[in-house]
Design an enzyme around this catalytic site. Structure first.
Site, PDB file in Angstrom:
ATOM      1  N   CYS A  69      13.399  11.992   5.876  1.00  0.00           N
ATOM      2  CA  CYS A  69      13.477  11.592   7.282  1.00  0.00           C
ATOM      3  C   CYS A  69      14.862  11.897   7.827  1.00  0.00           C
ATOM      4  CB  CYS A  69      13.151  10.121   7.424  1.00  0.00           C
ATOM      5  SG  CYS A  69      14.084   9.110   6.292  1.00  0.00           S
ATOM      6  N   VAL A  83       1.584   7.936  13.182  1.00  0.00           N
ATOM      7  CA  VAL A  83       0.917   6.762  12.593  1.00  0.00           C
ATOM      8  C   VAL A  83       1.628   5.483  13.037  1.00  0.00           C
ATOM      9  CG1 VAL A  83       0.327   5.594  10.428  1.00  0.00           C
ATOM     10  CG2 VAL A  83       0.012   8.056  10.620  1.00  0.00           C
ATOM     11  N   GLY A  84       2.941   5.536  13.156  1.00  0.00           N
ATOM     12  CA  GLY A  84       3.697   4.363  13.601  1.00  0.00           C
ATOM     13  C   GLY A  84       3.211   3.852  14.955  1.00  0.00           C
ATOM     14  N   GLY A 144       6.945   5.940   7.855  1.00  0.00           N
ATOM     15  CA  GLY A 144       6.061   7.105   7.846  1.00  0.00           C
ATOM     16  C   GLY A 144       6.232   7.880   9.139  1.00  0.00           C
ATOM     17  N   SER A 145       5.186   8.582   9.526  1.00  0.00           N
ATOM     18  CA  SER A 145       5.295   9.461  10.690  1.00  0.00           C
ATOM     19  C   SER A 145       5.270   8.669  11.995  1.00  0.00           C
ATOM     20  CB  SER A 145       4.135  10.456  10.671  1.00  0.00           C
ATOM     21  OG  SER A 145       2.919   9.746  10.681  1.00  0.00           O
ATOM     22  N   GLU A 165       9.835  17.406  14.557  1.00  0.00           N
ATOM     23  CA  GLU A 165      10.043  17.259  13.105  1.00  0.00           C
ATOM     24  C   GLU A 165       9.145  18.248  12.368  1.00  0.00           C
ATOM     25  OE1 GLU A 165       8.580  13.663  10.977  1.00  0.00           O
ATOM     26  OE2 GLU A 165      10.606  13.555  10.157  1.00  0.00           O
ATOM     27  N   GLU A 190       9.843   2.517  10.684  1.00  0.00           N
ATOM     28  CA  GLU A 190      10.880   3.515  10.361  1.00  0.00           C
ATOM     29  C   GLU A 190      10.183   4.864  10.371  1.00  0.00           C
ATOM     30  OE1 GLU A 190      14.022   3.040   9.978  1.00  0.00           O
ATOM     31  OE2 GLU A 190      14.080   0.867   9.861  1.00  0.00           O
ATOM     32  N   LYS A 212       0.850  -1.199   0.000  1.00  0.00           N
ATOM     33  CA  LYS A 212       0.000   0.000   0.000  1.00  0.00           C
ATOM     34  C   LYS A 212       0.881   1.242   0.000  1.00  0.00           C
ATOM     35  CE  LYS A 212      -1.598   3.105   2.461  1.00  0.00           C
ATOM     36  NZ  LYS A 212      -1.737   4.264   1.569  1.00  0.00           N
TER      37      LYS A 212
HETATM   38  P1  NAD Z   1       2.339   9.138   7.043  1.00  0.00           P
HETATM   39  O1  NAD Z   1       2.591   8.491   8.362  1.00  0.00           O
HETATM   40  O2  NAD Z   1       1.282  10.163   6.966  1.00  0.00           O
HETATM   41  O3  NAD Z   1       1.956   8.031   5.956  1.00  0.00           O
HETATM   42  C1  NAD Z   1       2.789   6.934   5.638  1.00  0.00           C
HETATM   43  C2  NAD Z   1       1.941   5.810   5.063  1.00  0.00           C
HETATM   44  O4  NAD Z   1       1.062   5.326   6.082  1.00  0.00           O
HETATM   45  C3  NAD Z   1       1.050   6.222   3.893  1.00  0.00           C
HETATM   46  O5  NAD Z   1       1.006   5.173   2.950  1.00  0.00           O
HETATM   47  C4  NAD Z   1      -0.298   6.421   4.569  1.00  0.00           C
HETATM   48  O6  NAD Z   1      -1.384   6.273   3.678  1.00  0.00           O
HETATM   49  C5  NAD Z   1      -0.272   5.314   5.596  1.00  0.00           C
HETATM   50  N1  NAD Z   1      -1.158   5.504   6.766  1.00  0.00           N
HETATM   51  C6  NAD Z   1      -1.662   6.666   7.264  1.00  0.00           C
HETATM   52  N2  NAD Z   1      -2.438   6.404   8.336  1.00  0.00           N
HETATM   53  C7  NAD Z   1      -2.430   5.060   8.527  1.00  0.00           C
HETATM   54  C8  NAD Z   1      -3.033   4.180   9.497  1.00  0.00           C
HETATM   55  N3  NAD Z   1      -3.787   4.641  10.489  1.00  0.00           N
HETATM   56  N4  NAD Z   1      -2.792   2.852   9.393  1.00  0.00           N
HETATM   57  C9  NAD Z   1      -1.991   2.373   8.418  1.00  0.00           C
HETATM   58  N5  NAD Z   1      -1.415   3.153   7.481  1.00  0.00           N
HETATM   59  C10 NAD Z   1      -1.612   4.483   7.539  1.00  0.00           C
HETATM   60  O7  NAD Z   1       3.760   9.708   6.554  1.00  0.00           O
HETATM   61  P2  NAD Z   1       4.096  10.512   5.222  1.00  0.00           P
HETATM   62  O8  NAD Z   1       3.560  11.897   5.357  1.00  0.00           O
HETATM   63  O9  NAD Z   1       3.725   9.722   4.014  1.00  0.00           O
HETATM   64  O10 NAD Z   1       5.697  10.529   5.290  1.00  0.00           O
HETATM   65  C11 NAD Z   1       6.406  11.445   6.058  1.00  0.00           C
HETATM   66  C12 NAD Z   1       6.889  10.825   7.355  1.00  0.00           C
HETATM   67  O11 NAD Z   1       7.617   9.652   7.075  1.00  0.00           O
HETATM   68  C13 NAD Z   1       7.845  11.721   8.103  1.00  0.00           C
HETATM   69  O12 NAD Z   1       7.542  11.694   9.475  1.00  0.00           O
HETATM   70  C14 NAD Z   1       9.204  11.086   7.840  1.00  0.00           C
HETATM   71  O13 NAD Z   1      10.189  11.351   8.815  1.00  0.00           O
HETATM   72  C15 NAD Z   1       8.842   9.656   7.790  1.00  0.00           C
HETATM   73  N6  NAD Z   1       9.861   8.879   7.066  1.00  0.00           N
HETATM   74  C16 NAD Z   1      10.686   8.061   7.780  1.00  0.00           C
HETATM   75  C17 NAD Z   1      11.688   7.344   7.138  1.00  0.00           C
HETATM   76  C18 NAD Z   1      12.607   6.429   7.913  1.00  0.00           C
HETATM   77  O14 NAD Z   1      13.191   5.552   7.301  1.00  0.00           O
HETATM   78  N7  NAD Z   1      12.766   6.579   9.208  1.00  0.00           N
HETATM   79  C19 NAD Z   1      11.831   7.452   5.753  1.00  0.00           C
HETATM   80  C20 NAD Z   1      10.974   8.292   5.058  1.00  0.00           C
HETATM   81  C21 NAD Z   1       9.976   8.989   5.721  1.00  0.00           C
END
Ligand code: NAD
Length: 493
Positions: free
Chosen positions: A283, A231-232, A227-228, A384, A249, A174
């Site tokens: 990130c 959400v993580g 991701g964020s 962040e 991550e 996804k």
């Molecule tokens: P996000 O958390 O908004 O979304 C990431 C993914 O999760 C998307 O596919 C989104 O649709 C999905 N998602 C959203 N809510 C969800 C839920 N409740 N359950 C399951 N999936 C869900 O993040 P973003 O805005 O796409 O990316 C930016 C963030 O990602 C920043 O915080 C950045 O630091 C982080 N990031 C981390 C790394 C790393 O390796 N540490 C790398 C790249 C980005």
């Protein structure tokens, strides 16, 4: 206008809801790039069952053969590098130089995984008993749910998908809603390379609906999420009910330290690339600059001269240095942080506003921004921001600098510029981060090295390198007793 589909059980298909969402170019909001299926829980169910069924044959495909398919994926990515880079730039805005790098990371990851197909080493260890053979081998786990962000639309999916597949798992993928075409082209390439039906399934849609449905599903054994942090944490909680294996991550608040003995020109190139590359939306972006007091004023002057010259624009143009923010809401978040910084008493040296001159008004552009007189406990020094905003903090010695660097809930990347070997080694030892660069920016991960962070940047797993294969395989311990006797460990030896 292009209409895209999901890919489930070897077939392209619409969402069961028949609903779609639009994707637009962040450098030009009037440019509609395509429509994509807004998938439902029903679609998740189909994708998971397809992955579950195909696992039974894929797990029995020899790992070197699985690797051969990934090698072909690497070859096709190489052939289509420029096309993919352009798609990515249109979808999320970063400049072509960087989207080419994004594809290259995918290529490197493909070839690395392909060679691992002929290794995937286990262990043989002497038994404590006579005529007994002990070994531990890696086994595939099952269906992996891969949930990815938009800022590295190709590289991050490859970091997850290639080791997952190489280890014999099947996948429900996804991608982020901001970069769905890149994800679709990537899956087309996997198909062209010969991935069997059902082994990779792609579903587009909202994270809160289908992302969460994947996480909660009983038949999904592994979740890999980038991701964020917000959400993580939700994912970690939902996945606890089925005790699945989860790799997270998450966010970062990375800093670059510049000591008084540093090569300032080198450090300047580093911070420009780290803070304003990908419009600060990495990130690993450099969000804080910790300057030794002796070079503070001089370095700021050098930095300001260069930042004034940065050219904003469409990432497809060779004249552009900095692209747009990915979306209107991301740009608003950046601006909110700038307001917070001002209220906290930091000095706005440059930027701090939307860029709206000429064509820029069509996109989500934000001027490269620098705050000085930032103190370590301000929110702009700890949280962040994920945009082109740099907070500058003054320090008097290396130990204080490291303390400031560590003063955040995150711990992904870090950097120190110094010629003093003692300071460099103190930094390597004391910095709390998954990645430490000496005399290099906070950006620059290589595909064959472990990647990930400490504290609230993650939950202890690493992507990339040799370590990722531990995440996507289960250790099985095997004892073969060929003595013909009843032997008891700990008793008969
Ligand atoms: P996000 O958390 O908004 O979304 C990431 C993914 O999760 C998307 O596919 C989104 O649709 C999905 N998602 C959203 N809510 C969800 C839920 N409740 N359950 C399951 N999936 C869900 O993040 P973003 O805005 O796409 O990316 C930016 C963030 O990602 C920043 O915080 C950045 O630091 C982080 N990031 C981390 C790394 C790393 O390796 N540490 C790398 C790249 C980005």
């Amino acid at each position: 206008m292009k209409k895209f589909q999901n890919y489930i059980d070897g077939k392209w298909c619409d969402s069961s809801s028949q609903q779609t969402f639009e994707n637009r170019n962040p450098a030009n909001k009037n440019e509609l790039l395509g429509t994509f299926p807004k998938s439902t829980k029903e679609d998740v169910e189909k994708a998971v069952q397809s992955a579950k069924k195909s696992f039974e044959s894929w797990r029995l495909t020899p790992a070197p053969k699985r690797g051969d398919i990934l090698r072909k994926v690497g070859d096709i990515l190489t052939q289509r590098k420029e096309e993919l880079a352009k798609i990515m730039t249109k979808e999320m805005g970063k400049v072509l130089l960087e989207t080419r790098g994004d594809v290259q990371e995918g290529i490197d990851t493909a070839y690395y995984a392909a060679t691992e197909g002929r290794r995937l080493f286990g262990h043989t260890v002497p038994s404590e008993l006579n005529n007994k053979f002990n070994m531990s081998i890696r086994t595939p786990i099952g269906v992996c749910g891969l949930i990815t962000p938009w800022n590295f639309p190709l590289a991050i999916p490859t970091w997850k998908m290639f080791p997952a597949l190489l280890c014999g798992n099947t996948v429900v993928f996804k991608p982020a809603m901001q970069t769905p075409e890149t994800a679709t082209r990537f899956v087309e390439i996997l198909i062209e390379a010969g991935i069997p039906n059902g082994v990779v399934n792609l579903i587009h849609g909202a994270g809160s609906e289908i992302g969460n449905a994947i996480v909660e599903h009983n038949d999904v054994e592994v979740i890999s999420f980038t991701g964020s942090t917000e959400v993580g944490k939700k994912i970690s909680k939902s996945a606890a009910d089925t005790l699945k294996r989860v790799s997270l991550e998450l966010g970062g608040k990375n800093a670059q330290i510049v000591m008084d003995d540093a090569d300032l020109d080198l450090a300047l190139d580093g911070v420009l690339w780290g803070a304003f590359g990908t419009t600060g939306q990495r990130c690993t972006a450099t969000s804080r600059l910790i300057l030794h007091e002796k070079i503070h004023d001089k370095f700021l002057e050098m930095l300001l001269t260069r930042v004034k010259k940065l050219r904003l624009g469409d990432g497809l143009l060779s004249t552009t240095d900095v692209g747009p923010c990915v979306s209107e809401s991301q740009r608003n978040t950046v601006h909110q942080y700038v307001e917070i910084g001002k209220k906290e008493g930091a000095n706005l040296l440059i930027g701090g506003e939307f860029a709206t001159e000429g064509e820029l008004d069509n996109g989500w552009f934000y001027k490269p921004t620098i705050f000085t007189n930032v103190t370590p406990n301000m929110r702009i020094a700890k949280e962040e921001i994920f945009g082109p905003v740099l907070s500058v903090i003054k320090t008097s010695n290396v130990f204080e600098a490291i303390q400031i660097l560590n003063n955040t809930i995150y711990g992904l990347s870090s950097s120190i510029y110094t010629k003093n070997i003692n300071d460099a080694f103190a930094a390597m030892r004391d910095i709390k981060a998954g990645i430490v660069y000496i005399n290099a920016p906070t950006i620059g991960a290589e595909a064959h090295m472990p990647f990930g962070g400490v504290k609230q940047t993650g939950n202890g797993h690493r992507e990339g390198g040799w370590t990722v294969f531990d995440f996507y395989s289960e250790w099985k311990t095997i004892y073969v007793d060929y003595s013909g006797n009843f032997q008891r460990a700990q008793i008969d030896s």
